[in-house]
Scaffold this motif. Sequence first.
Motif, PDB file in Angstrom:
ATOM      1  N   ILE A  47       0.869  -1.175   0.000  1.00 55.78           N
ATOM      2  CA  ILE A  47       0.000   0.000   0.000  1.00 55.78           C
ATOM      3  C   ILE A  47       0.908   1.228   0.000  1.00 55.78           C
ATOM      4  O   ILE A  47       1.711   1.414   0.908  1.00 55.78           O
ATOM      5  CB  ILE A  47      -0.905   0.058   1.252  1.00 55.78           C
ATOM      6  CG1 ILE A  47      -1.752  -1.197   1.399  1.00 55.78           C
ATOM      7  CG2 ILE A  47      -1.770   1.320   1.229  1.00 55.78           C
ATOM      8  CD1 ILE A  47      -2.939  -1.303   0.497  1.00 55.78           C
ATOM      9  N   GLN A  48       0.779   2.050  -1.023  1.00 55.63           N
ATOM     10  CA  GLN A  48       1.564   3.282  -1.099  1.00 55.63           C
ATOM     11  C   GLN A  48       0.988   4.293  -0.113  1.00 55.63           C
ATOM     12  O   GLN A  48      -0.217   4.457  -0.032  1.00 55.63           O
ATOM     13  CB  GLN A  48       1.492   3.868  -2.507  1.00 55.63           C
ATOM     14  CG  GLN A  48       2.004   2.962  -3.579  1.00 55.63           C
ATOM     15  CD  GLN A  48       1.687   3.510  -4.948  1.00 55.63           C
ATOM     16  OE1 GLN A  48       1.072   4.551  -5.093  1.00 55.63           O
ATOM     17  NE2 GLN A  48       2.108   2.803  -5.964  1.00 55.63           N
TER      18      GLN A  48
ATOM     19  N   PHE B 194       1.230  13.197  -6.146  1.00 55.36           N
ATOM     20  CA  PHE B 194       0.365  12.425  -7.036  1.00 55.36           C
ATOM     21  C   PHE B 194       1.157  11.798  -8.180  1.00 55.36           C
ATOM     22  O   PHE B 194       0.981  10.612  -8.485  1.00 55.36           O
ATOM     23  CB  PHE B 194      -0.761  13.304  -7.598  1.00 55.36           C
ATOM     24  CG  PHE B 194      -1.593  12.567  -8.610  1.00 55.36           C
ATOM     25  CD1 PHE B 194      -2.516  11.621  -8.207  1.00 55.36           C
ATOM     26  CD2 PHE B 194      -1.420  12.793  -9.965  1.00 55.36           C
ATOM     27  CE1 PHE B 194      -3.269  10.918  -9.139  1.00 55.36           C
ATOM     28  CE2 PHE B 194      -2.164  12.096 -10.896  1.00 55.36           C
ATOM     29  CZ  PHE B 194      -3.096  11.165 -10.485  1.00 55.36           C
ATOM     30  N   ASP B 195       2.034  12.566  -8.822  1.00 55.96           N
ATOM     31  CA  ASP B 195       2.805  12.034  -9.951  1.00 55.96           C
ATOM     32  C   ASP B 195       3.691  10.871  -9.525  1.00 55.96           C
ATOM     33  O   ASP B 195       3.855   9.902 -10.267  1.00 55.96           O
ATOM     34  CB  ASP B 195       3.655  13.130 -10.596  1.00 55.96           C
ATOM     35  CG  ASP B 195       2.800  14.179 -11.298  1.00 55.96           C
ATOM     36  OD1 ASP B 195       1.657  13.864 -11.688  1.00 55.96           O
ATOM     37  OD2 ASP B 195       3.282  15.315 -11.462  1.00 55.96           O
TER      38      ASP B 195
ATOM     39  N   MET C 169       4.603   4.968  -9.482  1.00 61.93           N
ATOM     40  CA  MET C 169       4.790   3.694  -8.778  1.00 61.93           C
ATOM     41  C   MET C 169       3.697   2.704  -9.165  1.00 61.93           C
ATOM     42  O   MET C 169       3.963   1.515  -9.340  1.00 61.93           O
ATOM     43  CB  MET C 169       4.788   3.911  -7.266  1.00 61.93           C
ATOM     44  CG  MET C 169       6.057   4.522  -6.742  1.00 61.93           C
ATOM     45  SD  MET C 169       6.142   4.518  -4.938  1.00 61.93           S
ATOM     46  CE  MET C 169       4.977   5.806  -4.526  1.00 61.93           C
ATOM     47  N   LEU C 170       2.480   3.190  -9.303  1.00 59.24           N
ATOM     48  CA  LEU C 170       1.370   2.333  -9.695  1.00 59.24           C
ATOM     49  C   LEU C 170       1.601   1.760 -11.090  1.00 59.24           C
ATOM     50  O   LEU C 170       1.391   0.579 -11.328  1.00 59.24           O
ATOM     51  CB  LEU C 170       0.052   3.114  -9.650  1.00 59.24           C
ATOM     52  CG  LEU C 170      -1.202   2.333 -10.040  1.00 59.24           C
ATOM     53  CD1 LEU C 170      -1.470   1.223  -9.039  1.00 59.24           C
ATOM     54  CD2 LEU C 170      -2.387   3.268 -10.134  1.00 59.24           C
TER      55      LEU C 170
ATOM     56  N   THR D 264     -10.540  12.499  -2.756  1.00 59.53           N
ATOM     57  CA  THR D 264     -11.533  11.803  -3.578  1.00 59.53           C
ATOM     58  C   THR D 264     -11.181  11.942  -5.056  1.00 59.53           C
ATOM     59  O   THR D 264     -11.242  10.963  -5.807  1.00 59.53           O
ATOM     60  CB  THR D 264     -12.946  12.377  -3.319  1.00 59.53           C
ATOM     61  OG1 THR D 264     -13.238  12.275  -1.930  1.00 59.53           O
ATOM     62  CG2 THR D 264     -13.997  11.645  -4.121  1.00 59.53           C
ATOM     63  N   ILE D 265     -10.787  13.116  -5.447  1.00 56.04           N
ATOM     64  CA  ILE D 265     -10.385  13.355  -6.837  1.00 56.04           C
ATOM     65  C   ILE D 265      -9.149  12.533  -7.165  1.00 56.04           C
ATOM     66  O   ILE D 265      -9.058  11.915  -8.232  1.00 56.04           O
ATOM     67  CB  ILE D 265     -10.144  14.863  -7.072  1.00 56.04           C
ATOM     68  CG1 ILE D 265     -11.465  15.623  -6.895  1.00 56.04           C
ATOM     69  CG2 ILE D 265      -9.521  15.122  -8.435  1.00 56.04           C
ATOM     70  CD1 ILE D 265     -11.314  17.129  -6.770  1.00 56.04           C
ATOM     71  N   ARG D 266      -8.198  12.490  -6.241  1.00 58.90           N
ATOM     72  CA  ARG D 266      -6.979  11.686  -6.425  1.00 58.90           C
ATOM     73  C   ARG D 266      -7.349  10.219  -6.616  1.00 58.90           C
ATOM     74  O   ARG D 266      -6.831   9.545  -7.498  1.00 58.90           O
ATOM     75  CB  ARG D 266      -6.055  11.835  -5.227  1.00 58.90           C
ATOM     76  CG  ARG D 266      -4.850  10.921  -5.272  1.00 58.90           C
ATOM     77  CD  ARG D 266      -4.007  11.058  -4.033  1.00 58.90           C
ATOM     78  NE  ARG D 266      -3.124  12.185  -4.194  1.00 58.90           N
ATOM     79  CZ  ARG D 266      -1.858  12.206  -3.820  1.00 58.90           C
ATOM     80  NH1 ARG D 266      -1.330  11.167  -3.225  1.00 58.90           N
ATOM     81  NH2 ARG D 266      -1.118  13.259  -4.011  1.00 58.90           N
ATOM     82  N   ALA D 267      -8.240   9.710  -5.780  1.00 57.02           N
ATOM     83  CA  ALA D 267      -8.658   8.310  -5.876  1.00 57.02           C
ATOM     84  C   ALA D 267      -9.278   8.023  -7.236  1.00 57.02           C
ATOM     85  O   ALA D 267      -8.980   6.999  -7.859  1.00 57.02           O
ATOM     86  CB  ALA D 267      -9.641   7.975  -4.761  1.00 57.02           C
ATOM     87  N   GLU D 268     -10.130   8.908  -7.698  1.00 54.35           N
ATOM     88  CA  GLU D 268     -10.766   8.706  -9.009  1.00 54.35           C
ATOM     89  C   GLU D 268      -9.720   8.619 -10.114  1.00 54.35           C
ATOM     90  O   GLU D 268      -9.804   7.753 -10.996  1.00 54.35           O
ATOM     91  CB  GLU D 268     -11.751   9.835  -9.297  1.00 54.35           C
ATOM     92  CG  GLU D 268     -12.988   9.779  -8.421  1.00 54.35           C
ATOM     93  CD  GLU D 268     -13.875  11.019  -8.539  1.00 54.35           C
ATOM     94  OE1 GLU D 268     -13.483  11.998  -9.205  1.00 54.35           O
ATOM     95  OE2 GLU D 268     -14.959  10.996  -7.936  1.00 54.35           O
ATOM     96  N   LYS D 269      -8.712   9.492 -10.077  1.00 55.28           N
ATOM     97  CA  LYS D 269      -7.655   9.481 -11.094  1.00 55.28           C
ATOM     98  C   LYS D 269      -6.811   8.213 -11.002  1.00 55.28           C
ATOM     99  O   LYS D 269      -6.433   7.642 -12.023  1.00 55.28           O
ATOM    100  CB  LYS D 269      -6.776  10.724 -10.956  1.00 55.28           C
ATOM    101  CG  LYS D 269      -7.483  11.998 -11.357  1.00 55.28           C
ATOM    102  CD  LYS D 269      -6.586  13.201 -11.187  1.00 55.28           C
ATOM    103  CE  LYS D 269      -7.305  14.480 -11.572  1.00 55.28           C
ATOM    104  NZ  LYS D 269      -6.449  15.667 -11.388  1.00 55.28           N
ATOM    105  N   LEU D 270      -6.515   7.770  -9.802  1.00 55.67           N
ATOM    106  CA  LEU D 270      -5.723   6.555  -9.632  1.00 55.67           C
ATOM    107  C   LEU D 270      -6.502   5.313 -10.060  1.00 55.67           C
ATOM    108  O   LEU D 270      -5.937   4.393 -10.650  1.00 55.67           O
ATOM    109  CB  LEU D 270      -5.238   6.432  -8.188  1.00 55.67           C
ATOM    110  CG  LEU D 270      -4.175   7.455  -7.785  1.00 55.67           C
ATOM    111  CD1 LEU D 270      -4.006   7.489  -6.264  1.00 55.67           C
ATOM    112  CD2 LEU D 270      -2.851   7.173  -8.472  1.00 55.67           C
ATOM    113  N   ILE D 271      -7.799   5.298  -9.791  1.00 58.79           N
ATOM    114  CA  ILE D 271      -8.637   4.182 -10.253  1.00 58.79           C
ATOM    115  C   ILE D 271      -8.690   4.168 -11.773  1.00 58.79           C
ATOM    116  O   ILE D 271      -8.592   3.105 -12.399  1.00 58.79           O
ATOM    117  CB  ILE D 271     -10.045   4.257  -9.622  1.00 58.79           C
ATOM    118  CG1 ILE D 271      -9.942   3.957  -8.122  1.00 58.79           C
ATOM    119  CG2 ILE D 271     -11.009   3.305 -10.314  1.00 58.79           C
ATOM    120  CD1 ILE D 271     -11.195   4.278  -7.331  1.00 58.79           C
ATOM    121  N   GLU D 272      -8.812   5.340 -12.391  1.00 59.44           N
ATOM    122  CA  GLU D 272      -8.781   5.424 -13.854  1.00 59.44           C
ATOM    123  C   GLU D 272      -7.456   4.900 -14.403  1.00 59.44           C
ATOM    124  O   GLU D 272      -7.413   4.324 -15.494  1.00 59.44           O
ATOM    125  CB  GLU D 272      -8.985   6.871 -14.312  1.00 59.44           C
ATOM    126  CG  GLU D 272     -10.396   7.367 -14.171  1.00 59.44           C
ATOM    127  CD  GLU D 272     -10.531   8.848 -14.520  1.00 59.44           C
ATOM    128  OE1 GLU D 272      -9.585   9.433 -15.113  1.00 59.44           O
ATOM    129  OE2 GLU D 272     -11.581   9.417 -14.198  1.00 59.44           O
TER     130      GLU D 272
END
Length: 64
Positions: free
Chosen positions: A13-14, A20-21, A26-27, A46-54
């Motif tokens: 878990i990061q 964010f970059d 890493m992902l 929440t916005i970060r999570a949405e971008k990482l899920i995308e």
Amino acid sequence: MTFAITSMGGMAIQHRFCEFDEQLAMLEFCNKNLTGVSIGVKKEDTIRAEKLIEAGAKIVCIDV
């Protein structure tokens, strides 16, 4: 460390305090099935999570 853990079959878990970059890089570099991302509880998280899920994140840890 994320790469080392996932290359041995472990789940990583990061932490949420990465830029964010950096978290996205890493992902992209590691096994997405074994790499989770951590976020906080603010609106920008929440916005970060949405971008990482995308980007392919399958595991999201909410750190409070």
